[in-house]
Design an enzyme around this catalytic site. Structure first.
Site, short mmCIF file in Angstrom:
data_model
loop_
_atom_site.label_atom_id
_atom_site.label_comp_id
_atom_site.label_asym_id
_atom_site.label_seq_id
_atom_site.Cartn_x
_atom_site.Cartn_y
_atom_site.Cartn_z
N ASP A 1 0.86 -1.19 0.00
CA ASP A 1 0.00 0.00 0.00
C ASP A 1 0.89 1.23 0.00
OD1 ASP A 1 -1.73 2.16 0.76
OD2 ASP A 1 -3.16 0.64 1.41
N ASP B 1 12.51 -18.47 4.57
CA ASP B 1 11.53 -17.76 3.74
C ASP B 1 11.67 -18.23 2.29
OD1 ASP B 1 9.91 -15.38 2.70
OD2 ASP B 1 10.01 -14.95 4.83
N PRO C 1 21.66 -4.13 -3.59
CA PRO C 1 22.75 -3.34 -3.01
C PRO C 1 22.64 -3.12 -1.51
CG PRO C 1 21.29 -1.95 -4.32
CD PRO C 1 20.93 -3.37 -4.62
N ASP C 2 21.45 -3.25 -0.95
CA ASP C 2 21.28 -3.08 0.49
C ASP C 2 21.36 -4.40 1.25
OD1 ASP C 2 21.30 -0.55 1.50
OD2 ASP C 2 19.15 -0.20 1.28
N ASP D 1 21.55 -22.55 -4.04
CA ASP D 1 20.97 -21.41 -4.76
C ASP D 1 19.78 -20.89 -3.97
OD1 ASP D 1 19.87 -19.59 -6.47
OD2 ASP D 1 19.25 -21.04 -8.00
N HIS E 1 9.27 -12.26 -1.34
CA HIS E 1 8.90 -12.10 0.07
C HIS E 1 10.12 -12.12 0.98
CE1 HIS E 1 7.12 -13.46 3.98
NE2 HIS E 1 6.18 -12.61 3.63
N ASN F 1 24.95 3.82 4.28
CA ASN F 1 25.71 3.60 3.05
C ASN F 1 25.27 4.52 1.92
OD1 ASN F 1 23.21 2.45 2.60
ND2 ASN F 1 23.99 0.51 1.79
N ASN G 1 -2.00 -13.20 9.13
CA ASN G 1 -2.85 -12.05 8.80
C ASN G 1 -4.29 -12.43 8.49
OD1 ASN G 1 -0.33 -10.66 8.74
ND2 ASN G 1 -0.06 -11.31 6.63
N VAL H 1 8.61 -20.44 20.69
CA VAL H 1 8.61 -19.47 19.59
C VAL H 1 7.93 -18.19 20.07
CG1 VAL H 1 7.75 -18.96 17.27
CG2 VAL H 1 8.55 -21.25 17.81
N SER I 1 4.44 -10.57 8.60
CA SER I 1 5.73 -10.98 8.03
C SER I 1 6.81 -9.97 8.32
CB SER I 1 5.61 -11.15 6.51
OG SER I 1 5.07 -12.39 6.17
#
Length: 394
Positions: A106, A139, A147-148, A165, A172, A186, A264, A279, A326
């Protein structure tokens, strides 16, 4: 919901299977069971029982004492019942699916409001995280070229590809990882909560947003065995599983602290692994410190964190806004990583206690089903963790 998928069986034959709804938002992997053999049972009896069900081994997790087997889907429920009734196994379960906890993007919310809300900048005056505090992100993988994120990654594994891989085909995992530990100071992009930490990408969610419970359990074990101090799991399903609980217990016994999104659905129905013992189930709040309308709630919630309009990294090198528990979960997990950077000697039990005690108590005094013990406060949590070092070493 019914979906068709063709998979290659162990024997090399092709079978077409249906995903059969077991409960609300809770499908299982067709033709797959998870078994735990009973101690002391002879191997030939196990093999004979599995052979009678035309079962083939897919994966063994010796540290958890469980095996994943494939059976023909047409007779899978009969096979499950027969194996369970044989007395040779402690438990026999379907291999349920979990799904990512993201809600639609959103564009109305701007900037990273959540960092100020949890007082992260004040916490960063003590520490911005440490590279030896590895956080496993279970995930869909991570865009290693972002780059971040590129400088923050540790080696990982893909449990649905069966290889190293861990590229993100869903997007996500990249968004979750950036929320937790995007590179900061940075000159570009966004800041992560614990931007000095390293991220271990463990891919379990496939491009269609399915994550088998067996893959999640294997990833939890992998993280615990490969040096992760914190695990974030921003996925969940509504079916309980003793095998998921076994994996969580294993990681907890090794000192790992585990966070998972409450999901959700605006319901009090428990979702797993968030509702597993050991958890921290993380619910979502909005910018006004109110419960996010989409967030699950209940007596199984541990803590809450911002989850509405979270600006973070996106696969392909860009940035965008996301909603969902998430993103609440990695915010809380990032605070835990900061705490461990400030005090590496903290046990997982001590860390959880401090996190709960220092949270901003929203709603009714004390614990409540919407906020748990409150909305996480990074500054107070890190200060308390650091103070525990000073108390131990006067």
């Amino acid at each position: 919901m019914v979906r068709l998928r063709t998979v290659l069986g162990i024997s090399g034959l092709l079978f077409a299977f249906r995903f059969i709804a077991v409960g609300a938002d809770s499908e299982y992997v067709p033709g797959r069971l998870i078994v735990r053999r009973r101690a002391g049972v002879q191997e030939n009896r196990i093999e004979r029982a599995l052979r009678m069900q035309r079962a083939a081994a897919r994966r063994h997790l010796p540290a958890l004492g469980i095996s994943v087997i494939d059976v023909p889907e047409a007779g899978s429920e009969s096979a499950r019942q027969s194996l369970e009734a044989s007395g040779l196994f402690e438990s026999v379960e379907r291999d349920y699916y979990a799904h990512s906890g993201a809600a639609p993007n959103d564009p109305w919310f701007k900037d990273q409001w959540h960092l100020g809300k949890i007082e992260a900048p004040a916490a960063w005056e003590r520490t911005t995280g440490a590279p030896d505090v590895v956080v496993a992100v279970i995930d869909s993988g991570i865009d290693a070229g972002h780059p971040d994120l590129a400088s923050s990654l540790a080696p990982g594994w893909s449990f649905w590809k069966g290889s190293g891989d861990t590229s993100d085909t869903l997007g996500h995992g990249t968004a979750v990882a950036g929320t937790l530990a995007a590179a900061s100071n940075n000159g570009l992009g966004v800041a992560g909560v614990s931007w000095g930490s390293r991220i271990m990408p463990l891919a379990v969610v496939d491009p269609n947003d399915f994550a088998a419970y067996s893959s999640i359990a294997a990833a939890v074990q992998y993280a615990a065995d490969h040096g992760a101090r914190v695990i974030n799991i921003s996925i969940g399903g509504s079916s309980p599983s003793s095998f998921l609980q076994s994996a969580i217990d294993y990681a907890w016994s090794k000192g790992v602290v585990i966070f998972a999104s409450a999901m959700n659905k605006s319901t009090s129905t428990p979702y797993y692994p968030a509702a597993c013992k050991h958890v921290i189930a993380v619910a979502a709040t909005d910018s006004a410190d109110l419960p996010a309308g989409f967030s699950n709630y209940g007596n199984w919630i541990g803590i809450s964190a911002p989850g509405s309009g979270i600006l973070t990294t996106m696969a392909g090198g860009g940035y965008g806004y996301w909603y969902g528990t998430s993103f609440s979960s990695p915010i809380a997990a990032g605070v835990a990583a900061l705490m461990l950077a400030a005090n590496p000697s903290l046990t997982n039990s001590e860390l959880v206690a401090i996190l709960e005690e220092t949270a901003d108590d929203l709603g009714p005094p004390g614990f409540d089903p919407a906020f748990g013990w409150g909305r996480v406060n990074a500054d107070r949590a890190v200060a308390a963790a650091a103070a525990a070092v000073e108390t131990a070493n006067p």
